[in-house]
Write a protein that holds these residues in place. Structure first.
Motif, PDB file in Angstrom:
ATOM      1  N   MET A  70       0.832  -1.194   0.000  1.00  0.00           N
ATOM      2  CA  MET A  70       0.000   0.000   0.000  1.00  0.00           C
ATOM      3  C   MET A  70       0.874   1.254   0.000  1.00  0.00           C
ATOM      4  O   MET A  70       0.665   2.178  -0.782  1.00  0.00           O
ATOM      5  N   TYR A  71       1.846   1.260   0.893  1.00  0.00           N
ATOM      6  CA  TYR A  71       2.721   2.421   1.012  1.00  0.00           C
ATOM      7  C   TYR A  71       3.442   2.716  -0.304  1.00  0.00           C
ATOM      8  O   TYR A  71       3.440   3.856  -0.796  1.00  0.00           O
ATOM      9  N   GLN A  72       4.054   1.690  -0.881  1.00  0.00           N
ATOM     10  CA  GLN A  72       4.812   1.882  -2.117  1.00  0.00           C
ATOM     11  C   GLN A  72       3.908   2.289  -3.277  1.00  0.00           C
ATOM     12  O   GLN A  72       4.285   3.137  -4.107  1.00  0.00           O
ATOM     13  N   MET A  73       2.730   1.702  -3.354  1.00  0.00           N
ATOM     14  CA  MET A  73       1.835   2.010  -4.476  1.00  0.00           C
ATOM     15  C   MET A  73       1.303   3.438  -4.404  1.00  0.00           C
ATOM     16  O   MET A  73       1.255   4.148  -5.415  1.00  0.00           O
ATOM     17  N   VAL A  74       0.912   3.864  -3.211  1.00  0.00           N
ATOM     18  CA  VAL A  74       0.404   5.233  -3.071  1.00  0.00           C
ATOM     19  C   VAL A  74       1.546   6.231  -3.230  1.00  0.00           C
ATOM     20  O   VAL A  74       1.382   7.282  -3.858  1.00  0.00           O
ATOM     21  N   LYS A  75       2.717   5.893  -2.705  1.00  0.00           N
ATOM     22  CA  LYS A  75       3.859   6.799  -2.846  1.00  0.00           C
ATOM     23  C   LYS A  75       4.210   6.999  -4.312  1.00  0.00           C
ATOM     24  O   LYS A  75       4.507   8.126  -4.739  1.00  0.00           O
ATOM     25  N   LYS A  76       4.178   5.945  -5.099  1.00  0.00           N
ATOM     26  CA  LYS A  76       4.493   6.081  -6.525  1.00  0.00           C
ATOM     27  C   LYS A  76       3.528   7.050  -7.198  1.00  0.00           C
ATOM     28  O   LYS A  76       3.937   7.876  -8.035  1.00  0.00           O
ATOM     29  N   ARG A  77       2.268   6.980  -6.852  1.00  0.00           N
ATOM     30  CA  ARG A  77       1.289   7.908  -7.433  1.00  0.00           C
ATOM     31  C   ARG A  77       1.619   9.351  -7.054  1.00  0.00           C
ATOM     32  O   ARG A  77       1.496  10.251  -7.871  1.00  0.00           O
ATOM     33  N   LEU A  78       2.034   9.533  -5.820  1.00  0.00           N
ATOM     34  CA  LEU A  78       2.380  10.879  -5.358  1.00  0.00           C
ATOM     35  C   LEU A  78       3.625  11.395  -6.066  1.00  0.00           C
ATOM     36  O   LEU A  78       3.681  12.549  -6.493  1.00  0.00           O
ATOM     37  N   LEU A  79       4.644  10.546  -6.211  1.00  0.00           N
ATOM     38  CA  LEU A  79       5.884  10.975  -6.843  1.00  0.00           C
ATOM     39  C   LEU A  79       5.694  11.220  -8.337  1.00  0.00           C
ATOM     40  O   LEU A  79       6.389  12.063  -8.926  1.00  0.00           O
ATOM     41  N   ASP A  80       4.783  10.487  -8.955  1.00  0.00           N
ATOM     42  CA  ASP A  80       4.495  10.683 -10.383  1.00  0.00           C
ATOM     43  C   ASP A  80       3.583  11.885 -10.636  1.00  0.00           C
ATOM     44  O   ASP A  80       3.351  12.261 -11.779  1.00  0.00           O
ATOM     45  N   GLY A  81       3.053  12.473  -9.562  1.00  0.00           N
ATOM     46  CA  GLY A  81       2.163  13.611  -9.725  1.00  0.00           C
ATOM     47  C   GLY A  81       0.750  13.243 -10.099  1.00  0.00           C
ATOM     48  O   GLY A  81      -0.013  14.084 -10.594  1.00  0.00           O
ATOM     49  N   ASP A  82       0.369  11.993  -9.868  1.00  0.00           N
ATOM     50  CA  ASP A  82      -0.989  11.557 -10.218  1.00  0.00           C
ATOM     51  C   ASP A  82      -2.035  12.129  -9.262  1.00  0.00           C
ATOM     52  O   ASP A  82      -3.224  12.163  -9.595  1.00  0.00           O
ATOM     53  N   ILE A  83      -1.596  12.546  -8.084  1.00  0.00           N
ATOM     54  CA  ILE A  83      -2.522  13.112  -7.099  1.00  0.00           C
ATOM     55  C   ILE A  83      -2.053  14.524  -6.787  1.00  0.00           C
ATOM     56  O   ILE A  83      -0.992  14.716  -6.193  1.00  0.00           O
ATOM     57  N   PRO A  84      -2.784  15.552  -7.173  1.00  0.00           N
ATOM     58  CA  PRO A  84      -2.338  16.933  -6.998  1.00  0.00           C
ATOM     59  C   PRO A  84      -2.177  17.335  -5.533  1.00  0.00           C
ATOM     60  O   PRO A  84      -2.833  16.787  -4.646  1.00  0.00           O
ATOM     61  N   ALA A  85      -1.294  18.302  -5.300  1.00  0.00           N
ATOM     62  CA  ALA A  85      -1.133  18.865  -3.968  1.00  0.00           C
ATOM     63  C   ALA A  85      -2.462  19.427  -3.486  1.00  0.00           C
ATOM     64  O   ALA A  85      -3.213  20.024  -4.257  1.00  0.00           O
ATOM     65  N   GLY A  86      -2.773  19.205  -2.220  1.00  0.00           N
ATOM     66  CA  GLY A  86      -4.021  19.686  -1.646  1.00  0.00           C
ATOM     67  C   GLY A  86      -5.181  18.711  -1.749  1.00  0.00           C
ATOM     68  O   GLY A  86      -6.237  18.934  -1.147  1.00  0.00           O
ATOM     69  N   SER A  87      -4.998  17.624  -2.494  1.00  0.00           N
ATOM     70  CA  SER A  87      -6.074  16.640  -2.656  1.00  0.00           C
ATOM     71  C   SER A  87      -6.256  15.819  -1.379  1.00  0.00           C
ATOM     72  O   SER A  87      -5.296  15.546  -0.658  1.00  0.00           O
ATOM     73  N   ARG A  88      -7.480  15.411  -1.129  1.00  0.00           N
ATOM     74  CA  ARG A  88      -7.751  14.540   0.021  1.00  0.00           C
ATOM     75  C   ARG A  88      -7.587  13.092  -0.401  1.00  0.00           C
ATOM     76  O   ARG A  88      -7.924  12.703  -1.529  1.00  0.00           O
ATOM     77  N   LEU A  89      -7.078  12.284   0.503  1.00  0.00           N
ATOM     78  CA  LEU A  89      -6.945  10.851   0.276  1.00  0.00           C
ATOM     79  C   LEU A  89      -7.965  10.137   1.147  1.00  0.00           C
ATOM     80  O   LEU A  89      -7.899  10.204   2.365  1.00  0.00           O
ATOM     81  N   SER A  90      -8.898   9.471   0.517  1.00  0.00           N
ATOM     82  CA  SER A  90      -9.960   8.781   1.237  1.00  0.00           C
ATOM     83  C   SER A  90      -9.511   7.389   1.655  1.00  0.00           C
ATOM     84  O   SER A  90      -9.134   6.567   0.807  1.00  0.00           O
ATOM     85  N   VAL A  91      -9.560   7.134   2.940  1.00  0.00           N
ATOM     86  CA  VAL A  91      -9.200   5.808   3.449  1.00  0.00           C
ATOM     87  C   VAL A  91     -10.137   4.759   2.869  1.00  0.00           C
ATOM     88  O   VAL A  91      -9.704   3.695   2.427  1.00  0.00           O
ATOM     89  N   GLU A  92     -11.409   5.066   2.835  1.00  0.00           N
ATOM     90  CA  GLU A  92     -12.389   4.102   2.330  1.00  0.00           C
ATOM     91  C   GLU A  92     -12.181   3.833   0.848  1.00  0.00           C
ATOM     92  O   GLU A  92     -12.280   2.683   0.393  1.00  0.00           O
TER      93      GLU A  92
END
Length: 213
Positions: free
Chosen positions: A1-23
């Motif tokens: 989970m950590y590595q997969m979400v981190k890759k999205r963040l480093l690739d810029g797939d999730i913009p700064a300021g976006s909320r991450l929903s646990v659900e």
């Protein structure tokens, strides 16, 4: 989970300021809530997200002066590593750098901007990690890895979309200068060229205002 979400963040797939929903993450990856929460906790420790009471997890947004401050610090750190590597260079290490550089040059002609952006991020990391290997210090490699994560994150979330996709030739010219200094065993030049290379990254943030924290 950590590595997969981190890759999205480093690739810029999730913009700064976006909320991450646990659900949403739990549902997408088919896991329980616990591994999602643990991944978010680790990402917060990396400075990539912020966990806010009553709000949840939000992708970090740093003010422009902090972004510039980071790259000033980062340039000095990577310059020092390049200087050490120049004193420990081997022909095999230079050959590895040349192989990575050729792959970067080949990537520059790819027609898909997204492929160029993601490919360069990964190959650029390989290039610099090879220099870390040449320096021959596990402490250096471990310490630098977190800085590189933050660098990739800032580049891809705090400026224009995919900012490096159209600057691969210029970035590779910098790499060639660093490579030549390393091959010559010239620590002073390797340090200076590396610092300029890292500092030049900040020009990517001059074209568009960075969101305030």
């Amino acid at each position: 989970m950590y590595q997969m979400v981190k890759k999205r963040l480093l690739d810029g797939d999730i913009p700064a300021g976006s909320r991450l929903s646990v659900e949403a993450l739990r549902s997408e990856f088919g896991v329980s809530k616990q591994p999602v929460m643990e991944a978010l906790r680790l990402l917060a420790g990396d400075g990539l997200i912020e966990i806010l009471p009553q709000i949840g997890s939000v992708v970090m947004s740093y003010p422009q002066h902090e972004v510039r401050d980071f790259f000033k610090m980062f340039s000095g750190f990577e310059g020092a590593i390049a200087a050490v590597a120049a004193t420990r260079t081997t022909p095999a290490g230079i050959r590895e750098l040349d192989e990575i550089s050729q792959r970067i040059k080949d990537l520059g002609s790819h027609p898909d901007e997204q492929v160029r952006s993601r490919g360069y991020r990964e190959l650029n990391r390989e290039f610099h990690e090879q220099i870390h290997k040449m320096a021959g210090s596990r402490i250096i490699s471990t310490t630098s890895r977190r800085m590189w994560d933050l660098s990739d994150f800032l580049i891809n979330t705090h400026g224009l979309p995919r900012p490096l996709a159209n600057h691969i030739p210029e970035r590779q010219e910098d790499h060639d200068k660093i490579r030549d200094a390393l091959a010559a065993g010239d620590a002073d030049t390797a340090k200076a060229e590396m610092e300029l290379h890292i500092l030049d990254t900040t020009s990517l943030f001059e074209q568009q205002p960075v969101s305030a924290a």
